[in-house]
Structure formats: C-alpha cells, structure tokens
Design a protein around this motif. Sequence first.
Motif, short mmCIF file in Angstrom:
data_model
loop_
_atom_site.label_atom_id
_atom_site.label_comp_id
_atom_site.label_asym_id
_atom_site.label_seq_id
_atom_site.Cartn_x
_atom_site.Cartn_y
_atom_site.Cartn_z
N GLU A 41 -3.62 -6.20 -27.60
CA GLU A 41 -4.43 -5.21 -28.28
C GLU A 41 -5.73 -4.96 -27.51
OE1 GLU A 41 -6.77 -4.51 -32.50
OE2 GLU A 41 -5.19 -6.01 -32.40
N GLY A 42 -6.32 -6.01 -26.98
CA GLY A 42 -7.54 -5.87 -26.18
C GLY A 42 -7.31 -5.04 -24.93
N LEU A 43 -6.18 -5.27 -24.27
CA LEU A 43 -5.85 -4.48 -23.09
C LEU A 43 -5.66 -3.01 -23.44
CD1 LEU A 43 -3.32 -6.72 -21.13
CD2 LEU A 43 -5.68 -6.19 -20.52
N ARG A 44 -4.99 -2.76 -24.56
CA ARG A 44 -4.74 -1.38 -24.98
C ARG A 44 -6.07 -0.69 -25.30
NH1 ARG A 44 -4.96 0.75 -29.49
NH2 ARG A 44 -4.79 -1.15 -30.71
N LYS A 45 -6.96 -1.38 -26.00
CA LYS A 45 -8.26 -0.79 -26.34
C LYS A 45 -9.09 -0.52 -25.10
CE LYS A 45 -8.84 -2.49 -31.04
NZ LYS A 45 -9.64 -3.35 -31.93
N ALA A 46 -9.06 -1.44 -24.15
CA ALA A 46 -9.80 -1.24 -22.90
C ALA A 46 -9.25 -0.04 -22.14
CB ALA A 46 -9.74 -2.50 -22.04
N HIS A 47 -7.94 0.07 -22.11
CA HIS A 47 -7.30 1.21 -21.44
C HIS A 47 -7.72 2.52 -22.10
CE1 HIS A 47 -4.02 4.19 -21.17
NE2 HIS A 47 -3.96 3.81 -19.91
N ASP A 48 -7.64 2.56 -23.43
CA ASP A 48 -8.01 3.78 -24.16
C ASP A 48 -9.47 4.15 -23.94
OD1 ASP A 48 -5.41 3.74 -25.09
OD2 ASP A 48 -5.93 3.10 -27.13
N ARG A 49 -10.34 3.14 -23.93
CA ARG A 49 -11.78 3.39 -23.73
C ARG A 49 -12.04 3.91 -22.31
NH1 ARG A 49 -13.30 -0.91 -26.32
NH2 ARG A 49 -13.08 -2.27 -24.54
N GLU A 50 -11.37 3.31 -21.33
CA GLU A 50 -11.54 3.75 -19.95
C GLU A 50 -11.04 5.18 -19.76
OE1 GLU A 50 -10.63 1.84 -15.54
OE2 GLU A 50 -9.55 1.09 -17.28
N LEU A 51 -9.90 5.48 -20.37
CA LEU A 51 -9.34 6.82 -20.29
C LEU A 51 -10.27 7.84 -20.95
CD1 LEU A 51 -6.94 8.64 -19.51
CD2 LEU A 51 -5.90 8.03 -21.71
N ALA A 52 -10.80 7.50 -22.12
CA ALA A 52 -11.70 8.41 -22.84
C ALA A 52 -12.98 8.66 -22.04
CB ALA A 52 -12.04 7.83 -24.21
N THR A 53 -13.51 7.61 -21.43
CA THR A 53 -14.72 7.76 -20.62
C THR A 53 -14.47 8.68 -19.43
OG1 THR A 53 -15.49 5.57 -21.27
CG2 THR A 53 -16.47 6.51 -19.29
N PHE A 54 -13.33 8.47 -18.77
CA PHE A 54 -12.99 9.30 -17.62
C PHE A 54 -12.83 10.76 -18.03
CE2 PHE A 54 -10.38 11.03 -14.24
CZ PHE A 54 -10.96 10.48 -13.11
N LEU A 55 -12.09 10.99 -19.13
CA LEU A 55 -11.90 12.36 -19.61
C LEU A 55 -13.23 13.00 -20.01
CD1 LEU A 55 -8.66 11.98 -21.71
CD2 LEU A 55 -8.96 13.46 -19.72
N ASN A 56 -14.12 12.23 -20.60
CA ASN A 56 -15.42 12.73 -21.00
C ASN A 56 -16.20 13.21 -19.77
OD1 ASN A 56 -17.64 13.34 -22.60
ND2 ASN A 56 -18.43 11.25 -22.53
N LEU A 57 -16.14 12.45 -18.70
CA LEU A 57 -16.83 12.86 -17.47
C LEU A 57 -16.21 14.13 -16.89
CD1 LEU A 57 -17.43 9.40 -15.77
CD2 LEU A 57 -19.14 10.90 -16.82
N LEU A 58 -14.88 14.21 -16.92
CA LEU A 58 -14.24 15.43 -16.42
C LEU A 58 -14.63 16.64 -17.26
CD1 LEU A 58 -10.60 14.24 -15.56
CD2 LEU A 58 -12.53 14.59 -14.01
N GLU A 65 -13.37 12.67 -8.13
CA GLU A 65 -13.89 11.57 -7.29
C GLU A 65 -15.16 10.95 -7.86
OE1 GLU A 65 -12.43 9.96 -4.79
OE2 GLU A 65 -10.74 11.25 -5.31
N ASP A 66 -16.07 11.79 -8.35
CA ASP A 66 -17.31 11.26 -8.94
C ASP A 66 -17.00 10.45 -10.20
OD1 ASP A 66 -18.85 12.35 -6.94
OD2 ASP A 66 -19.50 14.09 -8.13
N ALA A 67 -16.12 10.97 -11.05
CA ALA A 67 -15.76 10.25 -12.27
C ALA A 67 -15.09 8.92 -11.93
CB ALA A 67 -14.84 11.10 -13.13
N LYS A 68 -14.27 8.94 -10.91
CA LYS A 68 -13.59 7.71 -10.49
C LYS A 68 -14.61 6.70 -9.95
CE LYS A 68 -9.70 6.07 -7.77
NZ LYS A 68 -8.66 6.40 -6.82
N THR A 69 -15.57 7.16 -9.20
CA THR A 69 -16.61 6.29 -8.65
C THR A 69 -17.47 5.69 -9.76
OG1 THR A 69 -16.69 7.57 -6.60
CG2 THR A 69 -18.59 6.20 -7.09
N ILE A 70 -17.81 6.50 -10.74
CA ILE A 70 -18.66 6.04 -11.84
C ILE A 70 -17.93 5.01 -12.70
CG2 ILE A 70 -19.76 6.78 -14.00
CD1 ILE A 70 -20.36 9.46 -12.50
N THR A 71 -16.67 5.26 -13.00
CA THR A 71 -15.94 4.42 -13.96
C THR A 71 -15.14 3.29 -13.32
OG1 THR A 71 -14.01 5.87 -13.90
CG2 THR A 71 -15.68 6.30 -15.61
N TYR A 72 -14.94 3.35 -12.02
CA TYR A 72 -14.08 2.37 -11.33
C TYR A 72 -12.66 2.38 -11.90
CZ TYR A 72 -18.51 0.49 -9.64
OH TYR A 72 -19.74 0.36 -9.05
#
Length: 88
Positions: A41-58, A65-72
């Motif tokens: 569950e923790g892995l799934r939540k981390a994945h969802d949070r990372e995906l949401a952050t990346f989409l928010n930047l886009l 490339e900038d979004a990828k650099t910012i979020t790793y």
Amino acid sequence: MELSADERKRLEYEARDKALRDYNSNMKGSYDRGHAAGFEEGLRKAHDRELATFLNLLNRNFSVEDAKTITYCSDDIVQEALVLRDKT
C-alpha cells in the motif's frame, strides 16, 4: 494405563509448549501478511503521489525534462504520465 506424576507433568509441559509455539507461529504469520500488505500500500501511494506531482508540473507548462529533473521520477512514471496527459 495410568501415568505417573512425572509423565503427566511432562505431557502437560509439552502441550503448553506446543500451544505457545503454535500461537507464536500464527502471530508471526499474521504480522508478516500485514507487513507485506502495508508495504504494498505504501508503494502504491508513493507511486500515485509521484505521478500526481509530475502531472501537476506538466499542467503548469513545465517541460518533461524539467519535471523529470525536479521530481526525480523514473522513466516508467514519465511514460505513464504522458499517456494520461494525452488521454485528457
């Protein structure tokens, strides 16, 4: 057949010992199952949070490339985000 006091005590001890080992084994199994479920569950939540952050930047007009650099983010997250973005 009648048991001597020593034999009866030994059988009682063995029964208690077996019950305790069974209990501990069951508790460990329950812990392991709960731990694994919590980890997943923790892995799934981390994945969802990372995906949401990346989409928010886009969505805020950052380049991929900038979004990828910012979020790793991993390449898998980037690809998933791009697919989701293109669907909307």
